[in-house]
Write an enzyme that holds these catalytic residues in place. Structure first.
Site, short mmCIF file in Angstrom:
data_model
loop_
_atom_site.label_atom_id
_atom_site.label_comp_id
_atom_site.label_asym_id
_atom_site.label_seq_id
_atom_site.Cartn_x
_atom_site.Cartn_y
_atom_site.Cartn_z
N CYS A 198 1.00 -1.27 0.08
CA CYS A 198 -0.04 0.08 0.03
C CYS A 198 0.90 1.29 0.10
O CYS A 198 1.40 1.59 0.78
CB CYS A 198 -1.08 0.06 1.17
SG CYS A 198 -1.65 1.53 1.70
N CYS A 221 0.26 3.75 3.07
CA CYS A 221 0.65 3.20 4.26
C CYS A 221 2.20 3.50 4.42
O CYS A 221 2.70 3.86 5.36
CB CYS A 221 0.35 1.63 4.00
SG CYS A 221 -1.13 1.19 4.04
#
Length: 387
Positions: free
Chosen positions: A52, A55
């Site tokens: 991600c 993230c």
């Protein structure tokens, strides 16, 4: 293409040095719940995956932020969990995590307090934490008794303390109680005044200062200093909210008079926070230049200041030039991989491709010597070369 590479560069996770950011709990979920319960704290869960991008950006730029660390370490037990591994799968199912990152706030009993999806910048992430704290009402059990007429010193003290912990205003309750007291210098009332002095621009804070000697005898010098610092910080936050430079100066004056050893750094840092929040670039540059003179031999702090500029003023040419100077000094004073990665970011953002390639190459060499993987760094180097 250049913008995309810069975004990728911001995903680089620091590989060297230490940070002043979030301290994450090391233990399993049951241990985290038990710890949170014993400390009477909420658990913040960074529900992430390794693939991600947002993230990674939070891990690289937000979690290491000093202000973020200061707020989250004080108010939460912080946990990182990969939603595709180990206990993360269970958490993903239990709290219905479908997008990444999901930012969870859970109490010590495992009850979900608040959740939001998507990455946040540092300031917005702190505001999210404040929003979550407001949903945890430590004061509820005392409010009922208070509303039913209980004004005993112990009850009111616990009520105000709980309101403060829940980040709710305690001023009305505190003022009502103190107005009812004929002897404000009793040990119980002095202890109450110390707890109730949450802002340095308040009448109750003035009471605390007036009774300093007696309060220090009760709570200790360290606790008194901590209250002065926190109340002054709260007034700076109010100054930012109301765009009031008078409040800012008042908080700084309070620190100078009552916590002299921290006064200089407080003034410099609060000036930077204030002018950064208001987007006043010239004033921020003056404030940060003064701050730099006090940290000129500290590579870590110079690097942090450079990253503060990059995150807030990346489109301001003069400030980005200054950020580059700071980052250059940081790598000379503390030549670790993390600082060279940050130097790469600034150089690339400023259009210095060749110098950015040299910086990322140095980061790769340092990382190799430390026996750590360099695949991501090599990949980003290749992307810069092709840009």
């Amino acid at each position: 293409m250049k913008y995309l590479i810069f975004i990728f560069l911001t995903c680089l996770i620091s590989l060297g040095g230490t940070t002043q950011g979030i301290e994450f709990f090391h233990g399993n979920w049951e241990e985290a719940l038990a710890e949170a319960k014993s400390e009477d704290k909420i658990i913040f869960v960074d529900a992430f995956t390794t693939w991600c991008g947002p993230c990674k950006r939070m891990a690289a730029n937000v979690f290491p932020d000093e202000k973020v660390g200061e707020f989250y370490n004080a108010n939460f037990l912080n946990v990182k969990m990969d939603m595709e591994k180990g206990e993360g799968r269970k958490i993903r199912s239990e709290y219905k995590v479908a997008s990444f990152p999901t930012l969870l706030f859970v109490d010590g009993d495992g009850k979900l307090v608040h959740r939001e999806v998507g990455a946040r910048e540092a300031a917005a992430f702190i505001n999210l934490g404040k929003k979550a704290l407001k949903k945890v009402d430590y004061s509820a059990k005392y409010k009922t008794q208070y509303d039913n007429g209980d004004r005993s010193p112990a009850l009111v003290y616990n009520y105000v303390k709980a309101l403060n912990k829940s980040k709710k205003s305690s001023m009305k309750v505190s003022n009502e109680y103190l107005r009812s007291q004929t002897d404000k210098t009793s040990p119980d009332n002095l202890k109450f005044i110390h707890e109730a002095a949450v802002e340095s621009d308040s009448r109750i804070f003035d009471m605390m200062l007036k009774n300093k000697k007696a309060i220090v005898a009760l709570v200790g010098q360290e606790a008194f200093n901590k209250k002065v610092l926190q109340a002054s910080k709260n007034t700076v936050a109010k100054a930012i909210e109301f765009k009031s430079e008078d409040l800012l100066k008042q908080a700084q004056k309070t620190m100078k008079s009552n916590y002299a050893e921290m006064s200089k750094s407080f003034t410099l840092e609060s000036n930077m926070d204030y002018f950064s929040a208001l987007g006043e670039t010239n004033s921020f540059l003056k404030a940060s230049s003064k701050y730099e003179s006090t940290i000129k031999n500290d590579g870590k702090k110079l690097d942090q200041l450079s990253m503060k500029i990059l995150s807030r003023f990346s489109d301001d040419e003069s400030l980005m030039k200054y950020a580059q100077e700071l980052s250059s000094k940081a790598v000379k004073l503390a030549p670790n991989a993390a600082h060279y990665i940050n130097y790469t970011k600034v150089l690339y953002k400023n259009g210095h491709k060749d110098e950015a390639l040299k910086a990322i190459s140095t980061a790769i060499d340092i990382t190799k010597k430390e026996g750590k993987p360099t695949s991501n760094l090599s990949r980003f180097k290749q992307m810069i070369e092709r840009s």
